[in-house]
Structures are given as C-alpha cells and as structure tokens.
Write an enzyme that holds these catalytic residues in place. Structure first.
Site, PDB file in Angstrom:
ATOM      1  N   GLU A  44       0.878  -1.180   0.000  1.00  0.00           N
ATOM      2  CA  GLU A  44       0.000   0.000   0.000  1.00  0.00           C
ATOM      3  C   GLU A  44       0.909   1.223   0.000  1.00  0.00           C
ATOM      4  O   GLU A  44       1.759   1.375   0.886  1.00  0.00           O
ATOM      5  CB  GLU A  44      -0.900   0.027   1.234  1.00  0.00           C
ATOM      6  CG  GLU A  44      -1.867   1.209   1.195  1.00  0.00           C
ATOM      7  CD  GLU A  44      -2.674   1.430   2.477  1.00  0.00           C
ATOM      8  OE1 GLU A  44      -3.685   2.140   2.407  1.00  0.00           O
ATOM      9  OE2 GLU A  44      -2.275   0.908   3.542  1.00  0.00           O
ATOM     10  N   GLU A  69       5.151   4.526   3.455  1.00  0.00           N
ATOM     11  CA  GLU A  69       4.688   5.850   3.889  1.00  0.00           C
ATOM     12  C   GLU A  69       5.867   6.820   3.940  1.00  0.00           C
ATOM     13  O   GLU A  69       6.915   6.497   4.489  1.00  0.00           O
ATOM     14  CB  GLU A  69       4.004   5.713   5.260  1.00  0.00           C
ATOM     15  CG  GLU A  69       3.643   6.988   5.976  1.00  0.00           C
ATOM     16  CD  GLU A  69       2.775   7.945   5.182  1.00  0.00           C
ATOM     17  OE1 GLU A  69       1.728   7.540   4.686  1.00  0.00           O
ATOM     18  OE2 GLU A  69       3.171   9.115   5.057  1.00  0.00           O
ATOM     19  N   ASP A 118      -3.188  11.777  -1.514  1.00  0.00           N
ATOM     20  CA  ASP A 118      -3.351  13.241  -1.493  1.00  0.00           C
ATOM     21  C   ASP A 118      -3.809  13.707  -2.879  1.00  0.00           C
ATOM     22  O   ASP A 118      -3.191  13.348  -3.881  1.00  0.00           O
ATOM     23  CB  ASP A 118      -2.016  13.910  -1.119  1.00  0.00           C
ATOM     24  CG  ASP A 118      -1.594  13.548   0.300  1.00  0.00           C
ATOM     25  OD1 ASP A 118      -2.480  13.417   1.165  1.00  0.00           O
ATOM     26  OD2 ASP A 118      -0.383  13.385   0.551  1.00  0.00           O
ATOM     27  N   THR A 191      -9.916   2.288   5.552  1.00  0.00           N
ATOM     28  CA  THR A 191      -8.733   3.043   5.972  1.00  0.00           C
ATOM     29  C   THR A 191      -9.201   4.093   6.986  1.00  0.00           C
ATOM     30  O   THR A 191     -10.394   4.311   7.167  1.00  0.00           O
ATOM     31  CB  THR A 191      -8.080   3.758   4.769  1.00  0.00           C
ATOM     32  OG1 THR A 191      -8.823   4.937   4.458  1.00  0.00           O
ATOM     33  CG2 THR A 191      -8.012   2.871   3.534  1.00  0.00           C
ATOM     34  N   TYR A 193      -8.937   7.356   6.664  1.00  0.00           N
ATOM     35  CA  TYR A 193      -9.639   8.417   5.926  1.00  0.00           C
ATOM     36  C   TYR A 193     -11.015   7.957   5.481  1.00  0.00           C
ATOM     37  O   TYR A 193     -11.976   8.717   5.504  1.00  0.00           O
ATOM     38  CB  TYR A 193      -8.800   8.855   4.722  1.00  0.00           C
ATOM     39  CG  TYR A 193      -7.859   9.986   5.039  1.00  0.00           C
ATOM     40  CD1 TYR A 193      -6.836   9.824   5.969  1.00  0.00           C
ATOM     41  CD2 TYR A 193      -7.980  11.220   4.429  1.00  0.00           C
ATOM     42  CE1 TYR A 193      -5.972  10.846   6.275  1.00  0.00           C
ATOM     43  CE2 TYR A 193      -7.122  12.261   4.728  1.00  0.00           C
ATOM     44  CZ  TYR A 193      -6.120  12.074   5.643  1.00  0.00           C
ATOM     45  OH  TYR A 193      -5.256  13.103   5.956  1.00  0.00           O
TER      46      TYR A 193
HETATM   47  N1  SAM Z   1      -4.071   5.706   3.100  1.00  0.00           N
HETATM   48  C1  SAM Z   1      -4.319   6.378   4.346  1.00  0.00           C
HETATM   49  C2  SAM Z   1      -5.809   6.444   4.617  1.00  0.00           C
HETATM   50  O1  SAM Z   1      -6.570   6.211   3.678  1.00  0.00           O
HETATM   51  O2  SAM Z   1      -6.194   6.699   5.766  1.00  0.00           O
HETATM   52  C3  SAM Z   1      -3.671   7.757   4.389  1.00  0.00           C
HETATM   53  C4  SAM Z   1      -4.212   8.778   3.441  1.00  0.00           C
HETATM   54  S1  SAM Z   1      -3.368  10.333   3.527  1.00  0.00           S
HETATM   55  C5  SAM Z   1      -4.461  11.413   2.737  1.00  0.00           C
HETATM   56  C6  SAM Z   1      -2.109  10.135   2.282  1.00  0.00           C
HETATM   57  C7  SAM Z   1      -0.813   9.572   2.821  1.00  0.00           C
HETATM   58  O3  SAM Z   1       0.065   9.349   1.741  1.00  0.00           O
HETATM   59  C8  SAM Z   1      -0.082  10.528   3.778  1.00  0.00           C
HETATM   60  O4  SAM Z   1       0.207   9.856   4.993  1.00  0.00           O
HETATM   61  C9  SAM Z   1       1.177  10.914   3.017  1.00  0.00           C
HETATM   62  O5  SAM Z   1       2.294  11.139   3.872  1.00  0.00           O
HETATM   63  C10 SAM Z   1       1.374   9.720   2.112  1.00  0.00           C
HETATM   64  N2  SAM Z   1       2.124  10.027   0.888  1.00  0.00           N
HETATM   65  C11 SAM Z   1       1.923  11.088   0.078  1.00  0.00           C
HETATM   66  N3  SAM Z   1       2.782  11.067  -0.947  1.00  0.00           N
HETATM   67  C12 SAM Z   1       3.563   9.966  -0.774  1.00  0.00           C
HETATM   68  C13 SAM Z   1       4.657   9.420  -1.485  1.00  0.00           C
HETATM   69  N4  SAM Z   1       5.133  10.004  -2.584  1.00  0.00           N
HETATM   70  N5  SAM Z   1       5.210   8.271  -1.034  1.00  0.00           N
HETATM   71  C14 SAM Z   1       4.751   7.671   0.090  1.00  0.00           C
HETATM   72  N6  SAM Z   1       3.716   8.158   0.827  1.00  0.00           N
HETATM   73  C15 SAM Z   1       3.125   9.289   0.398  1.00  0.00           C
END
Ligand code: SAM
Length: 212
Positions: A44, A69, A118, A191, A193
């Site tokens: 993931e 992450e 994001d 998840t 979110y």
């Molecule tokens: N998947 C989780 C959820 O649904 O609850 C977290 C969603 S959160 C909006 C997006 C996550 O992706 C953040 O924790 C961010 O740090 C991570 N993220 C963003 N760009 C990333 C990248 N290039 N590589 C790894 N993680 C990344």
C-alpha cells in the site's frame, strides 16, 4: 495527513527492525527472504496510520503486505498497530513512492494499493498525484505483467483524473464503483480516511485496473 511532527519517530522506527524494513534497497529481488516464504507481496503506497494494511494482513494470512509511507511521524502510528497485533505477514517502509524501483525489481510486488492519496488539486501539482503517469510507470516496473492497482478515494476530482490517467496509460479498468459502501463489493477493509469521510456521508469511489 495532518499530524504533528514527532522528532522521536525516526528513533522509534529503528527500534523495530522486525517490522520496519531498515535497508529496503538491500532486499531488491529477494523479498521472500524477508518474509521467510514465497507468498505474494501486496504493497500500500501512502499507508498513513495503517488500519487498512493491518486489517488486510489479518484477513489474508497467506499474503505478505508492506505499508509504504513518506512521513515518519505518520508511520509510527501504523507501527503501534502492528506491534500490538504481532502479525508475521506485514512490514512497514518509510519511503517516498518515487524511490520504489530502487527497492523492488520487476515482479517483486504482486499488487499495489493506493488509498485516499493526497489529491493535489492544482494543475501545477499534477506530477505529485500518485496516479500520475510517472508513478504508473514506477508501479509497472515493480509489478509482474498484467499487475494490478486497486485505488480508493473520497475525492471525485482525483477519481476522475485517475480514471483518465490510467486509461491514457493503456491500463484496463476491471472494476469501477462510484459508491463503494452501497455496492455489492465484499471484503472491504476501511482506511482511517475512509472511516472519517464515510461517517460524514461522503461517497467512496473505488477502481481496480491492470497493466497490459
Ligand atoms: N491511506 C491512508 C488512509 O486512507 O487513511 C492515508 C491517506 S493520507 C491522505 C495520504 C498519505 O500518503 C499521507 O500519509 C502521506 O504522507 C502519504 N504520501 C503522500 N505522498 C507519498 C509518497 N510520494 N510516497 C509515500 N507516501 C506518500
């Protein structure tokens, strides 16, 4: 993900080498050795606080999982869950998705999950979206032929963009739901979110697609 900076996070991640992969580049092409079995490996990307990946590892003990992450202050929350559950088939990696190819060879990964990535709504930030073509190329290079991406989001704009980006890349969409929680899809693991947004009444979008 809005999380306070945790200066102690890096040190804590280093204290759990059995769960947090410390030198991922050294395992490229030999991930079976890390898990001590030949089971499929699902990752993931942007795993956040780890509810999804931990739930999946519990539900599917014959599959190995890695939660990837970028933020160490976020991934420590996922580590707490894993330590508590003591699951043998899950690991974490504190890594930017842009560097995945340094750690995984073609076919090392059997499926990529992207959950609530994001959205980066401004056009000038398109390249940061995890479904931008450059990221699709990276996933294609670590998956086997016909490898799959499974994607969920509450963000309609990002979902529409992703449908179009994956199609333009030449991927085949095999499942599309515009309202996952009111569909007949079984075995959904939420998840953080997803829980938050669905409790607010927001619709959840989901797709599955494979490379060709
Ligand atoms: N998947 C989780 C959820 O649904 O609850 C977290 C969603 S959160 C909006 C997006 C996550 O992706 C953040 O924790 C961010 O740090 C991570 N993220 C963003 N760009 C990333 C990248 N290039 N590589 C790894 N993680 C990344």
């Amino acid at each position: 993900m809005r999380t306070r900076h945790k200066p102690w996070a890096k040190e804590k991640l280093a204290q759990f080498p059995q769960y947090v992969i410390q030198d991922p580049v050294s395992h490229k092409g030999s991930w079976a050795e890390v898990f001590h079995n030949e089971n499929p490996l699902h990752i993931e990307v942007g795993t956040g606080k780890g509810s999804f990946i931990t739930g999946m590892a519990k539900a599917h003990p014959d599959i190995n999982y890695i939660g990837i992450e970028l933020s160490e202050s976020v991934i420590v929350a996922a580590l707490d869950k894993i330590v508590e559950e003591e699951l043998p088939n899950i690991k974490l990696m504190n890594l930017n998705a842009a560097d995945l190819e340094e750690c995984f060879a073609k076919g090392d990964v059997d499926r990529v999950y992207l959950n609530f990535s994001d959205p980066w709504p401004k056009t000038r930030h398109e390249k940061r979206r995890l479904t931008y073509k450059d990221f699709l190329k990276i996933y294609e290079n670590i998956l086997p032929d016909k490898g799959e991406i499974h994607f969920k989001t509450d963000n309609q704009g990002l979902f529409e963009y992703s449908l179009s980006s994956l199609s333009r890349y030449g991927m085949t969409l095999t499942f599309v739901s515009l309202d996952l929680h009111n569909s007949d899809f079984e075995g959904n693991i939420m998840t953080e979110y997803e829980k938050k947004f669905s409790e607010r009444g927001q619709r959840i979008y989901r797709l599955e697609a494979h490379f060709n």
